[in-house]
Structures are given as structure tokens and as C-alpha cells.
Design a protein around this motif. Structure first.
Motif, PDB file in Angstrom:
ATOM      1  N   LEU A 149       0.657  -0.870  -0.554  1.00 40.95           N
ATOM      2  CA  LEU A 149      -0.040  -0.358   0.150  1.00 40.95           C
ATOM      3  C   LEU A 149       0.990   0.842  -0.170  1.00 40.95           C
ATOM      4  O   LEU A 149       0.124   2.276  -0.367  1.00 40.95           O
ATOM      5  CB  LEU A 149      -0.856   0.317   1.434  1.00 40.95           C
ATOM      6  CG  LEU A 149      -2.659  -1.000   1.113  1.00 40.95           C
ATOM      7  CD1 LEU A 149      -3.159  -0.753   2.116  1.00 40.95           C
ATOM      8  CD2 LEU A 149      -3.050   0.075   0.077  1.00 40.95           C
ATOM      9  N   TRP A 151       4.117   1.324  -1.477  1.00 37.26           N
ATOM     10  CA  TRP A 151       3.890   1.806  -2.309  1.00 37.26           C
ATOM     11  C   TRP A 151       2.665   2.378  -3.747  1.00 37.26           C
ATOM     12  O   TRP A 151       3.336   3.249  -4.365  1.00 37.26           O
ATOM     13  CB  TRP A 151       4.366   0.255  -3.358  1.00 37.26           C
ATOM     14  CG  TRP A 151       4.925   0.391  -4.888  1.00 37.26           C
ATOM     15  CD1 TRP A 151       6.043   0.759  -5.127  1.00 37.26           C
ATOM     16  CD2 TRP A 151       4.175  -0.107  -6.367  1.00 37.26           C
ATOM     17  NE1 TRP A 151       6.015   0.997  -6.828  1.00 37.26           N
ATOM     18  CE2 TRP A 151       5.062   0.565  -6.279  1.00 37.26           C
ATOM     19  CE3 TRP A 151       2.901   0.195  -6.072  1.00 37.26           C
ATOM     20  CZ2 TRP A 151       4.227   0.314  -8.493  1.00 37.26           C
ATOM     21  CZ3 TRP A 151       2.556  -0.012  -6.956  1.00 37.26           C
ATOM     22  CH2 TRP A 151       2.886   0.809  -8.358  1.00 37.26           C
ATOM     23  N   TYR A 152       1.952   2.064  -3.083  1.00 36.58           N
ATOM     24  CA  TYR A 152       1.233   2.465  -4.192  1.00 36.58           C
ATOM     25  C   TYR A 152       0.818   4.031  -4.345  1.00 36.58           C
ATOM     26  O   TYR A 152       0.148   4.600  -4.267  1.00 36.58           O
ATOM     27  CB  TYR A 152      -0.539   1.848  -3.999  1.00 36.58           C
ATOM     28  CG  TYR A 152      -1.071   0.707  -5.101  1.00 36.58           C
ATOM     29  CD1 TYR A 152      -1.163   0.627  -6.312  1.00 36.58           C
ATOM     30  CD2 TYR A 152      -0.576  -1.041  -4.425  1.00 36.58           C
ATOM     31  CE1 TYR A 152      -1.421  -0.805  -7.078  1.00 36.58           C
ATOM     32  CE2 TYR A 152      -0.104  -1.940  -5.004  1.00 36.58           C
ATOM     33  CZ  TYR A 152      -1.251  -2.129  -6.415  1.00 36.58           C
ATOM     34  OH  TYR A 152      -1.160  -3.345  -7.176  1.00 36.58           O
ATOM     35  N   ARG A 154       2.862   6.177  -2.884  1.00 35.56           N
ATOM     36  CA  ARG A 154       3.868   6.558  -3.606  1.00 35.56           C
ATOM     37  C   ARG A 154       4.308   7.417  -5.123  1.00 35.56           C
ATOM     38  O   ARG A 154       4.364   7.856  -4.781  1.00 35.56           O
ATOM     39  CB  ARG A 154       5.237   5.789  -2.736  1.00 35.56           C
ATOM     40  CG  ARG A 154       6.481   6.622  -3.117  1.00 35.56           C
ATOM     41  CD  ARG A 154       7.560   5.317  -1.857  1.00 35.56           C
ATOM     42  NE  ARG A 154       7.467   4.390  -2.486  1.00 35.56           N
ATOM     43  CZ  ARG A 154       7.784   3.041  -2.279  1.00 35.56           C
ATOM     44  NH1 ARG A 154       8.056   2.816  -0.769  1.00 35.56           N
ATOM     45  NH2 ARG A 154       8.249   1.936  -2.665  1.00 35.56           N
ATOM     46  N   ARG A 155       3.211   5.999  -5.507  1.00 37.90           N
ATOM     47  CA  ARG A 155       3.450   5.991  -7.157  1.00 37.90           C
ATOM     48  C   ARG A 155       2.610   6.683  -7.794  1.00 37.90           C
ATOM     49  O   ARG A 155       2.316   7.200  -8.653  1.00 37.90           O
ATOM     50  CB  ARG A 155       3.124   4.202  -7.345  1.00 37.90           C
ATOM     51  CG  ARG A 155       3.952   4.494  -8.662  1.00 37.90           C
ATOM     52  CD  ARG A 155       5.676   3.836  -8.671  1.00 37.90           C
ATOM     53  NE  ARG A 155       5.663   3.754 -10.463  1.00 37.90           N
ATOM     54  CZ  ARG A 155       5.480   4.559 -11.011  1.00 37.90           C
ATOM     55  NH1 ARG A 155       5.377   5.771 -10.965  1.00 37.90           N
ATOM     56  NH2 ARG A 155       5.997   4.303 -12.669  1.00 37.90           N
ATOM     57  N   PHE A 156       1.297   7.189  -6.852  1.00 33.82           N
ATOM     58  CA  PHE A 156       0.266   8.005  -7.290  1.00 33.82           C
ATOM     59  C   PHE A 156       0.218   8.909  -6.709  1.00 33.82           C
ATOM     60  O   PHE A 156      -0.125  10.122  -6.899  1.00 33.82           O
ATOM     61  CB  PHE A 156      -1.113   6.705  -6.623  1.00 33.82           C
ATOM     62  CG  PHE A 156      -1.158   5.805  -7.564  1.00 33.82           C
ATOM     63  CD1 PHE A 156      -1.932   5.499  -8.934  1.00 33.82           C
ATOM     64  CD2 PHE A 156      -1.100   4.202  -7.716  1.00 33.82           C
ATOM     65  CE1 PHE A 156      -1.722   4.476  -9.572  1.00 33.82           C
ATOM     66  CE2 PHE A 156      -1.504   2.881  -8.241  1.00 33.82           C
ATOM     67  CZ  PHE A 156      -1.782   3.356  -9.535  1.00 33.82           C
TER      68      PHE A 156
ATOM     69  N   LEU B 105      -2.265  -6.753  -4.081  1.00 27.29           N
ATOM     70  CA  LEU B 105      -3.255  -6.619  -2.082  1.00 27.29           C
ATOM     71  C   LEU B 105      -4.194  -7.671  -1.808  1.00 27.29           C
ATOM     72  O   LEU B 105      -4.345  -8.782  -2.662  1.00 27.29           O
ATOM     73  CB  LEU B 105      -3.708  -5.539  -2.700  1.00 27.29           C
ATOM     74  CG  LEU B 105      -2.781  -3.895  -2.191  1.00 27.29           C
ATOM     75  CD1 LEU B 105      -3.471  -2.913  -2.409  1.00 27.29           C
ATOM     76  CD2 LEU B 105      -2.168  -3.805  -1.384  1.00 27.29           C
ATOM     77  N   GLU B 351      11.574   2.491  -9.119  1.00 27.74           N
ATOM     78  CA  GLU B 351      12.170   1.571  -8.167  1.00 27.74           C
ATOM     79  C   GLU B 351      12.524  -0.129  -9.361  1.00 27.74           C
ATOM     80  O   GLU B 351      11.949  -0.247  -9.388  1.00 27.74           O
ATOM     81  CB  GLU B 351      10.885   1.342  -7.340  1.00 27.74           C
ATOM     82  CG  GLU B 351      10.802   2.816  -6.547  1.00 27.74           C
ATOM     83  CD  GLU B 351       9.771   2.706  -5.588  1.00 27.74           C
ATOM     84  OE1 GLU B 351       9.658   1.746  -4.763  1.00 27.74           O
ATOM     85  OE2 GLU B 351       8.836   3.198  -5.565  1.00 27.74           O
TER      86      GLU B 351
END
Lengths: 388, 388
Positions: A149, A151-152, A154-156, B105, B351
């Protein structure tokens, strides 16, 4: 802060038995232990010798037990969300939807369980939390959530902060995020140092710290149990988890051993009057279903097993899950395995909700009965009979 | 249209064995059968005697096998979503996010598997699909999705159509809904007769039709297996599923029988030189982890089992999942149980993504290494070593 302990291994290797024994062990060492299970089937209670509920109860000195019931956890989160919504939106959208109606979708079990573990950890009441999950892929997905989560997020984040859409979406994403994660997703939360990120960072840190979260592998001597345990070992590293050791359960016979001692077993079985006693029990427990007795598979010969299987095309010749009798204004639900005390009936929204087995089923009534109140409900021969 | 068949029962009752045998049986009857597993661990392949991949392959005449790999399915869905987004939005938001980076997820396994089953069913290529899930609560949640999602849609439809927010949200909900369900969520779709509703209605109809979807219970003679199977019986009705029968696996000894024949077993075990052979195998397979040998639990006496468990406070004394050596510009990931051919390394976004065990791990690099390309990667003694 608690030590959070869980066990990974192939089904049937004795994971749950080991989890209960581990909780007992830590309690005997003087730690205050919470044994948490996600198994809502009766198997856990039979093994433990006690029936757990959604609130922790003392089982023996220092040992507490709790059963995570997703439908209840979802209901509780939803009420929080509605309060938040009423507080922040001028026109609350979801106030007419009741927590008691919400069905459980895939993923909710894990998300809500992780949040519960986090809250029990934060409460400071327990030195250790022993978690017994449902299926090990699930446990890994659950413990991988903080990392994935974040990562999601951070990425979005960039995508969101660069778009008007992002700002428009927040009031809607808020309830969802809160329901699932118990976090508030406000515009500030999408920037670097914020509550959501902090929560996930905290989770990642806890999972990466073997003094806080540890996993043990459970295996029998069976090659396929060993292979599965090894697979989970690597998979645990993938989500940053530490595997602390292996528990070898030699109480369960490896398949190869079973095959070799099959002859001896025949004699042993005779002693227990296998065919009659066990088959009779199973036949009466599952009436009116047909019982197919399957034999031991020895080596690579699948044929005896194949021959013993039922004719799968006959599956339809059993009671239907739901029957509607418009003349009698009755709806009959076939709910074997449950009795009256396991089944809860509610009628909050426009539909009738039947709750059983940590599931919710909102009954879509035919137009003739739709909108009417339930006048009576009784449980008879595995049927729940609703009268309108 | 295919007959979709699955098996519910407590872990270790032989569900997967029965699923394979059932697929073989139907194939021998002349049906074209797809055996689909969600188990990405090596256990399934060991039992089947063949290694499956994400594309169906012929195993024997009429029998095909496929392994659902969530990370790959997610990647495929994501590319579809990006195409849709580029087609419908003037400013595509997600084009910079690569399918190969997306972590899995909770919930995605079930949602994507259900969609795969639906597509294989629709393809008309198979007379029967035998599905072997991961954990039975998951299988029930998965098969409950059409009913529960259509309830959510029904319940939130009015709310949506009455709000401006609903219209604003659609462009964003579209990609999510498409990724997860492979459906398009357009304004028309939120009204009565539309694609999403139709899809869910179709799913509900299929699941309620025992000629299309059937479940069998698998149990051993063990009381807790019987209790669990009964629980799943009622739970299956809750999602409208038909349980067609019970498969009684007497190849696996009930706990009570094992306890009573424990004495005899001791002699049998001696014959197989149990302590030395099995323990040695497990010790070498899991080095450097410590192995705890646990004994049989007889009756209510948990003490011998408790005594045999490891000291859980020592969990930290094992290799860490990730070590960073800034001087050598190296990142070392401990990935036991996998070898070079199981691990995939990609660097699409900012990444580095490590894929193994149907999981994706996006490595958050320290600032000194962030943004740099991987110059070399090798797999050595269970470590994946990345050089920058």
C-alpha cells in the motif's frame, strides 16, 4: 508493543495446533497473550476446547482468545465512516446504508484483521499476539499490505497531486480508505509526512523487526509439506518478514510412510470398525447428501480414487439454497450446519439480511414480497423459514 | 458453458488430491477438462506430477492444467485499463505506472481468479473447469462476489445517481472496476440494464445453477474435519451455491484413531528410522534455521507439545530479508526456497521490482542508490545480490 507471532505451512500440517500451543507456552512463561483466530468454522473451538467470540476473553491465567469476525468488524468500521462523513460532508451520501447489511468481499478479511492486530498491539494490553490465519497465502498478503500500500501511495501521489481529479476524489475515497484501513485520507495525507503514510511506515517497520513480528514454518516430513514450507520461507522474505525457525510435526504421518504401512493400517482399521462407525457418523451428519468413500492413493495409481468419486453431473439433486412459496408468502433458506443460534436476521435497509458463518446474504425478494416486513421466522430441519 | 466444480473442506483433508482426481475422472469420461489451481507453491505440481504455468497446457488426453498467477493477471488487466484510460480521458493519469510493478493486495487473488474462470467458461473450450482454491473461506468469498457486488451496486445506485459526485467519480472508478472485474463502469452502466449489472446477474445465475457450478465437501473421519465441512455446507448456501455431496477421505487417519494407535505407530516409525532420516532432510532443507521436533499430542495433554516448541524470543537470530552495503553499492535480498529461475527482476518505474512466489516487492532504495540502474544481479546461497 506486542510480539506478533504467526505460523505458515501447508494445510493439515498442524499450524493451528502449534499456534494454540505457542500461545499457551508464552502464557506459561508469564507473558500476557492474545490468541487471535480468523477461523470462524467450529474447528478452532474444538481444538482449543473453548468457543471464542469477537471480544477477547480469558481462557486461562494470562491467556486471552478472540475470533476476528469480518462481518462485525466491517459493521463497526462502517459506523465510524458514517460519522466521519456526516462530520465532513454537507450532504452525507451513505447515511442510508447500514453496517448490518454490508456483505464481505474478498480482501476485507485481511484488511480488517490487520487493523485489529494493529489496534490490539497499540492497546499495550498484551505482551504477545499469536495470530492463526485462514490459508497462508492470505497471511502473507495481509502482512505485505503496509509495504505494498505504501508503494501504491508513493507511486500515485504525484499523479494525484498533479490532477484536479485527485482533489475531487478525496471526499469519496475517504470513507473507503477509512473503512478498510481505519485511516483518514485528507489532502494533507497525500503529501509526504502524514497520517496514512506514517501508519503504513509504522506497519512496515513493525513487520521488518523480528522482535515485533515473527513467523515460524510448520511442516511434516512429507516432501510436499517441506516444499510448501520452503516456498513460504522465500515468500515471507518478499514481504520483509523474518522466519524464525521451523517446527517439524512428526505426529502427522508423511504420505510416503502412510503408503508403505498401508497393509498394517488395514489391520489397525479393522480394530476400529472403520467402515461402519465413521461412515455412519458422516452419513447422518450430512443427510441428505450422498457420501462417497475414497480409498488411500498408493503411489501413482489414481484409478481406485477416480472410481470412488461421485458422478459430478448429479450435483443438482439436492435441496436448493432458497425456495420461494408465493402462495404461502414464505421464503425458505436451506442452511445446514447452522442452527437457530448461529443465524441472525435483520431488516434495516430495503432488503432482508441473513447473517451466518461470518457472511451476509441480502435476500433479493420477488416483487410480491419486496418491501414487506418479516412477520415470523423459524428454524426447522436445517431450513430458515421466513413468513411475510 | 462449462461445469465448474470445486471442493471445500478443512486444510489437510485431501481437497487438492480430490480435485486432481475429479479432473482426471471427467477427462476419462470424455469431457474436455481444465484443472485450474490458485496454489503457486510447489505442492500442487508435486501432487500432479507436472509443473503448470499461466497458460493452459495439455496434461493427458482431454485434460488441461493452468495455474492462476495473480501478479501476471494483474499486469494483464492493468494494460487493458491503461488502454481504456488513454481512449476515454484527455489526460491519462496512470500511463506512467507499469503493470510489472503492481504489488498484490488482499482480495486481488479472488477477484482476478473469478474473472479468469468466467473467461475460460465463456471461451466454450472446456466442458468442465475444476478449481482448486487457496483456503476455503477464500473460495466462498470469491463465489459470493457476484451476489455481494450486485447488492453494493443496487444499494449505492440511487445514492450515485442522485449526486454530482457520482458523475465526477466515474472516470476514476472506471480503471479500478475494469482492473478488478474487467468491466466498464460508464454512466449508463449505473442504470438498470447495463453491462456491469448483466455481468453480475450472469455470475449470480451461474453460481445458483447446480448444472453450472457445483461444490463437494471433503472430510476425513475426524470430528473437527466433519464440523468444518458442515460449516462450509451452510456457508455455501449463504452465497447461493449448491453442495452436491460429500467425499469422505479415509486415507487420512482421524486424530482420535492416531491417538489410540500411537503405541503401534512407535513401532512402525522405528522401522522407517524416523528421527534420523526425516529430521536430517528437514535440517538440511531449511539451514540455517533451527528445527524444533514436536511430538504427537495425545488427548488433552498439551504440555509435551508446549515443551518442544522453540523459544520464540530468539526469532531475530536469522538472516535479514534485506541488507544494504553502501560501500560496495550492493543490495542483498535473502530469498530461500527460490532459485534463479523463480526470481524475476525488473526496473520499469523509479524502483527495482523483485518478483518471486507470485508476489512483487518494490525495493525502496536508500538515497545513495535511488534512481540508479542495476548493473548486475546474481543468485548465490539463497541471496539475490544486486549491484548498482
Amino acid at each position: 508493543m506486542s510480539l506478533i507471532l504467526t505460523f505458515l505451512g501447508k494445510g493439515g500440517t498442524g499450524r493451528t495446533t502449534v499456534a494454540i500451543a505457542a500461545a499457551k507456552k508464552l502464557a506459561l512463561q508469564g507473558k500476557k497473550v492474545l490468541l487471535a483466530t480468523q477461523d470462524t468454522s467450529p474447528a478452532f473451538g474444538l481444538l482449543l476446547g473453548a468457543t471464542l467470540s469477537s471480544e477477547p476473553q480469558e481462557l486461562s491465567p494470562n491467556l486471552y482468545g478472540v475470533q476476528f469476525q469480518t462481518s462485525l468488524l466491517l459493521e463497526r468500521s462502517w459506523e465510524d465512516v458514517k460519522n466521519l462523513e456526516a462530520q465532513y460532508l454537507r450532504m452525507p451520501l451513505i447515511k442510508e446504508v447500514y453496517g448490518q447489511e454490508l456483505g464481505v468481499l474478498p480482501g476485507m478479511d485481511s484488511a480488517l484483521a490487520l487493523n485489529e492486530i494493529r489496534e490490539y498491539d497499540k492497546s499495550g494490553k498484551y505482551d504477545a499476539i499469536v495470530y492463526d490465519g485462514i490459508g497462508d497465502q492470505n497471511t502473507l498478503r495481509m502482512l505485505g499490505m503496509p509495504e505494498i500500500l505504501s508503494w501504491y501511495l508513493r507511486r500515485f501521489q504525484t499523479i494525484f497531486s498533479n490532477s484536479d481529479l485527485g482533489k475531487t476524489l478525496l471526499p469519496f475515497l475517504q470513507p473507503i480508505a477509512s473503512a478498510v484501513l481505519n485511516i483518514s485520507l485528507t489532502p494533507e495525507n497525500l503529501s509526504q509526512s502524514n497520517k496514512a503514510t506514517n501508519l503504513l511506515e509504522e506497519g512496515k517497520k513493525a513487520i521488518a523487526d523480528p522482535h515485533r513480528v515473527a513467523v515460524y514454518l510448520v511442516t511434516t516430513g512429507d516432501p510436499s509439506s517441506i516444499a510448501t514450507a520452503k516456498y513460504f520461507w522465500g515468500s515471507a522474505q518478499q514481504v520483509g518478514l523474518t522466519v524464525g525457525g521451523v517446527i517439524l510435526n512428526q505426529a502427522i504421518l508423511p504420505d510416503t510412510v502412510v503408503a508403505e504401512i498401508a497393509e498394517n493400517l488395514e489391520q489397525v482399521y479393522e480394530k476400529f470398525d472403520r467402515e461402519s462407525a465413521i461412515t455412519n457418523t458422516v452419513t447422518s451428519e450430512f443427510a441428505p447428501l450422498k457420501i462417497s468413500n475414497i480409498p488411500n492413493r498408493v503411489g501413482e495409481d489414481w484409478q481406485p480414487l477416480i472410481d470412488a468419486l461421485p458422478d459430478f453431473r448429479q450435483a443438482a439433486m439436492v435441496p436448493k439454497p432458497m425456495e420461494i412459496d408465493l402462495a404461502a408468502k414464505q421464503v425458505k433458506l436451506f442452511l445446514p450446519g447452522f442452527d437457530k443460534k448461529h443465524v441472525k436476521l435483520t431488516q434495516h435497509g430495503p432488503e432482508v439480511t441473513v447473517e451466518a458463518g461470518d457472511q451476509r446474504h441480502n435476500i433479493e425478494l420477488p416483487p410480491q414480497l419486496s418491501g414487506q416486513s418479516v412477520r415470523g421466522a423459524k428454524f426447522q430441519n436445517s431450513y430458515l423459514i421466513l413468513s411475510f
